[in-house]
Design a protein around this motif. Structure first.
Motif, PDB file in Angstrom:
ATOM      1  N   ILE A 212       0.636  -0.741   0.073  1.00  0.00           N
ATOM      2  CA  ILE A 212       0.004  -0.023  -0.153  1.00  0.00           C
ATOM      3  C   ILE A 212       0.525   1.029  -0.031  1.00  0.00           C
ATOM      4  N   VAL A 213       2.118   1.492   0.772  1.00  0.00           N
ATOM      5  CA  VAL A 213       2.870   2.197   0.858  1.00  0.00           C
ATOM      6  C   VAL A 213       3.557   2.657  -1.000  1.00  0.00           C
TER       7      VAL A 213
ATOM      8  N   LEU B 234       4.226   5.157  -5.877  1.00  0.00           N
ATOM      9  CA  LEU B 234       4.485   5.365  -7.415  1.00  0.00           C
ATOM     10  C   LEU B 234       3.586   5.929  -8.118  1.00  0.00           C
ATOM     11  N   VAL B 235       2.526   5.261  -7.418  1.00  0.00           N
ATOM     12  CA  VAL B 235       0.994   5.653  -8.391  1.00  0.00           C
ATOM     13  C   VAL B 235       1.136   7.123  -8.794  1.00  0.00           C
TER      14      VAL B 235
END
Length: 113
Positions: free
Chosen positions: A4-5, A10-11
């Motif tokens: 999740i991190v 990255l997104v």
């Protein structure tokens, strides 16, 4: 949790890179010749985002190589410690085998016992 991190980092980074690429499509000339600015001999023309991406990639590679070279002494020490640990493990196994064979302790214990 780690995934999740990663996605949270990255997104947005990928989104910024995509926006940078779309906003900077105009060809840009990068000159490596300071003496003839009008018609440089050493120049490359391409979109600015490609120039930035190549610069970033070269920086990561050079930084990685520098870190690898600096950490060489630590890798050498680790190899030395592993050899020493292996040697000591063999010595303990040999002492245990000798004790089992003769029934006498192969290694003298601490004095006073």
């Amino acid at each position: 949790m780690r995934r999740i991190v990663s996605l949270l980092i990255l997104v947005p980074f990928a989104l910024v890179v995509a926006l940078l690429a779309m906003a900077n499509r105009v060809p840009t000339r990068i000159s490596l010749d300071p003496f003839t600015p009008d018609n440089p001999v050493w120049s490359v023309t391409g979109p600015l985002w490609i120039v930035l991406f190549v610069t970033f990639t070269v920086g990561v590679v050079v930084g990685g190589c520098a870190a690898w070279l600096v950490q060489g002494k630590h890798r050498k020490a680790e190899r030395t410690y592993k050899r020493e640990a292996t040697r000591l493990e063999r010595e303990v196994e040999r002492a245990k085998a000798q004790e089992a064979q003769t029934g006498l302790p192969a290694l003298a214990g601490p004095r006073g016992r």
